[in-house]
Design a protein around this motif. Structure first.
Motif, mmCIF file in Angstrom:
data_model
loop_
_atom_site.group_PDB
_atom_site.id
_atom_site.type_symbol
_atom_site.label_atom_id
_atom_site.label_comp_id
_atom_site.label_asym_id
_atom_site.label_seq_id
_atom_site.Cartn_x
_atom_site.Cartn_y
_atom_site.Cartn_z
ATOM 1 N N ILE A 52 0.893 -1.166 0.000
ATOM 2 C CA ILE A 52 0.000 0.000 0.000
ATOM 3 C C ILE A 52 0.925 1.208 0.000
ATOM 4 N N TYR A 54 1.546 4.822 0.136
ATOM 5 C CA TYR A 54 0.973 6.096 0.562
ATOM 6 C C TYR A 54 1.683 7.287 -0.073
ATOM 7 N N ILE A 89 -7.506 -3.813 4.105
ATOM 8 C CA ILE A 89 -7.664 -3.018 2.889
ATOM 9 C C ILE A 89 -9.161 -3.011 2.611
ATOM 10 N N LEU A 92 -12.957 -1.529 -2.492
ATOM 11 C CA LEU A 92 -12.770 -0.291 -3.240
ATOM 12 C C LEU A 92 -13.062 -0.499 -4.724
ATOM 13 N N CYS A 94 -11.779 0.352 -8.229
ATOM 14 C CA CYS A 94 -10.423 0.713 -8.655
ATOM 15 C C CYS A 94 -10.238 0.610 -10.162
ATOM 16 N N PHE A 127 -8.103 6.381 -0.705
ATOM 17 C CA PHE A 127 -7.185 5.325 -0.264
ATOM 18 C C PHE A 127 -5.970 5.305 -1.182
ATOM 19 N N PRO A 152 -7.420 3.353 -6.451
ATOM 20 C CA PRO A 152 -8.772 3.572 -5.927
ATOM 21 C C PRO A 152 -9.429 4.805 -6.566
#
Length: 154
Positions: A52, A54, A89, A92, A94, A127, A152
């Protein structure tokens, strides 16, 4: 590059948080691998690997870079010496694109953000992008690495 709109499922993960330079990510990944081996989570089909992301390490100060490296699983994550913790998670909507090649030069995320998104009439969700490392292992050649990138959307 082929882009699909997909529903990413709610996924429970065991995660290790990496803060700092992308050059030291291998240290965090090594901790997760050791934890994974000690606990018998070796089946790559059952326990899938994710990142993930960020932040983009190429556009942020090294000390601000943050990525979680994860393994999908339903078991509880017990307190451990590696810093591995339970996270989720969320489900979502996506945009999904596949990258084949070096994980240090992922073309799919660049394409999704710089080409596809501005021309798609879609908006990025809140996200972080999710990288599914479809195949992993120390004997894997860079040219064989497969990473599905999930961006996302709102």
């Amino acid at each position: 590059m082929l882009v699909e709109i997909v529903q990413f499922p709610l996924t429970k993960v065991a995660a290790i948080e990496h803060f700092g330079s992308s050059e030291t990510e291998c240290e965090s990944v090594a901790k997760l691998i050791h934890w994974r081996k000690e606990n018998g989570y070796l089946n790559q089909q059952k326990y899938q690997c994710y990142g993930i992301h960020y932040t983009n390490p190429k556009s942020i100060a090294p000390e601000l870079h943050h990525v979680d490296f994860c393994i999908s699983m339903d078991d509880p994550v017990l307190t451990n010496n590696y810093g591995v913790m339970a996270k989720t998670i969320p489900a979502l909507r996506c945009a999904k694109a596949r990258d084949i090649g070096s994980r240090s030069n992922n073309k799919a995320i660049i394409y999704l953000l710089e080409t596809w998104l501005p021309n798609s009439n879609e908006e990025m969700g809140v996200f972080a992008p999710i990288f599914h490392y479809v195949n992993v292992g120390s004997t894997l050649c860079e040219s064989e690495m497969i990473t599905d990138v999930y961006l996302p959307l709102k």
